[in-house]
Design an enzyme around this catalytic site. Sequence first.
Site, PDB file in Angstrom:
ATOM      1  N   HIS A 199       0.873  -1.183   0.000  1.00 40.24           N
ATOM      2  CA  HIS A 199       0.000   0.000   0.000  1.00 40.24           C
ATOM      3  C   HIS A 199       0.912   1.236   0.000  1.00 40.24           C
ATOM      4  CE1 HIS A 199      -2.791   2.916   1.924  1.00 40.24           C
ATOM      5  NE2 HIS A 199      -3.770   2.131   1.519  1.00 40.24           N
TER       6      HIS A 199
ATOM      7  N   ASP B 126       3.057  -4.683   8.013  1.00 39.22           N
ATOM      8  CA  ASP B 126       1.835  -3.903   7.872  1.00 39.22           C
ATOM      9  C   ASP B 126       0.666  -4.886   7.935  1.00 39.22           C
ATOM     10  OD1 ASP B 126      -0.384  -2.572   6.991  1.00 39.22           O
ATOM     11  OD2 ASP B 126       0.460  -1.932   5.077  1.00 39.22           O
TER      12      ASP B 126
ATOM     13  N   GLN C  89      -4.549  -5.333   6.799  1.00 44.04           N
ATOM     14  CA  GLN C  89      -5.557  -6.239   6.224  1.00 44.04           C
ATOM     15  C   GLN C  89      -5.581  -7.594   6.927  1.00 44.04           C
ATOM     16  OE1 GLN C  89      -7.832  -5.369   4.137  1.00 44.04           O
ATOM     17  NE2 GLN C  89      -6.996  -3.365   3.640  1.00 44.04           N
TER      18      GLN C  89
ATOM     19  N   LYS D   9     -10.415  -1.080  10.274  1.00 46.49           N
ATOM     20  CA  LYS D   9     -10.485  -2.250   9.385  1.00 46.49           C
ATOM     21  C   LYS D   9     -10.700  -3.529  10.193  1.00 46.49           C
ATOM     22  CE  LYS D   9      -7.266  -0.175   6.072  1.00 46.49           C
ATOM     23  NZ  LYS D   9      -8.049   0.211   4.909  1.00 46.49           N
TER      24      LYS D   9
ATOM     25  N   CYS E 234      -4.848   2.429  -3.619  1.00 48.84           N
ATOM     26  CA  CYS E 234      -3.620   2.948  -2.989  1.00 48.84           C
ATOM     27  C   CYS E 234      -2.467   1.967  -3.150  1.00 48.84           C
ATOM     28  CB  CYS E 234      -3.831   3.267  -1.512  1.00 48.84           C
ATOM     29  SG  CYS E 234      -5.005   4.578  -1.236  1.00 48.84           S
TER      30      CYS E 234
END
Length: 405
Positions: free
Chosen positions: A122, A199, A202, A225, A363
């Site tokens: 991202h 990261d 998600q 999220k 993104c």
Amino acid sequence: MSDISLLRAEFPILKQTENGQPLVYLDSAATTQKPQSVIDAITQYYTQENANVHRGVYGLSERATEKYEGAREKVRALLNAKSTQEIIFVRGATEAINLVAATWARDQLQAGDEVLITEMEHHSNIVPWQLLRDQLGIRLNVLRINALGEVCLNAMASMLTPKTKLVSITHMSNALGTINPVKEMIALAHGVGAKVMVDGAQAVAHMKVDVQDLNCDFYAFSGHKTYGPTGIGVLYGKQSLLEAMSPYQAGGDMIYSVTFEKTQYNVLPYKFEAGTPNIAGAIGLGVAVDFLNRVGQDAIGAYEHELMVYATEQLQTIDGLRIIGQAKNKGGVVSFVVEGVHPHDVATLMDQDGIAVRASHHCAMPVMQHFKVPSTIRASLGIYNNFEDIDRLVASVQEAIQMLR
Ligand SMILES: Cc1ncc(COP(=O)(O)O)c(C=O)c1O
């Protein structure tokens, strides 16, 4: 697995219609919807518990502090971090990555040092390192993906050198759904002495994450999220690293004592939480963690995987439709393009059917460049989606194509 219709009923927004049609929400990778328990917790905080934290000696402030710190403990347990001192509340995954770039990386990296990311990151895990590249003269190396949207561990191993000081990788791609073998990638990176930032924007709402088992140095995710509110997220960092890092922002709460000559910083995690934090957000996130624990992250992931496989099979029956991202290990994201029609036009027509999907570069422009498409239509799943949602998605895509071709 809990009864999906009962879980679905916990999300008030799903009871409403869009353009006269029952809402089918398929944009959970952008943000998940919120269960009533999270909404109630935020309302309760503002109606009965609102006070600043860590400052008042009165009951209200003590209760707000207890709830805020209680949420930190819930996040610690969710990630299996060793200590709440390793859990920093931030605005979201973006701020968590920027914090590491602005503190640890700025302190530790010098011209010629290397940061390795993947091609599927991202923008929030690309641009902070580009800024540092321009400011410090570091090198930013990119591990390419294959035609399925996967990384290759051998290729990664060949890119690691003693100069690699940081590897910063996504746990799961928002544009492709690829779930990366982060544990193996972390071990490889540690083999050359590099630190690893994961990261997890998600990941956390879709799979169990154990930071000690992964042995990552930093882990980031966003509350919104993971069925929680916007404006709150988490940076996990190993305590020894966080202790040695300079503060990120300066102000109230991050100090132990201040004179004009010298300031002593507060202990962890407060050293990184300058100013009044997002108290309601943290409390809401704590309740979202309760929701995740009640349903079970692995059970959520398994159910979404079933839906994703079904959606993929059904969509692939459509003439000219191409799935972008077909990794063997994939979460609840289906990105696709259709020959001869523009993704934005398809998604706009789908909105008329009450179906919320995203048509964009998500993104992740380098992913679009890799697959030579300007954008994709992305259906991304949450625990509230069901097979009927997928059937409506497929029917709506078919209708849209008929109208546009
Ligand atoms: C993989 C990934 N990383 C980072 C982010 C940034 O998250 P936020 O905007 O909540 O900071 C996103 C958001 O879509 C994402 O999907």
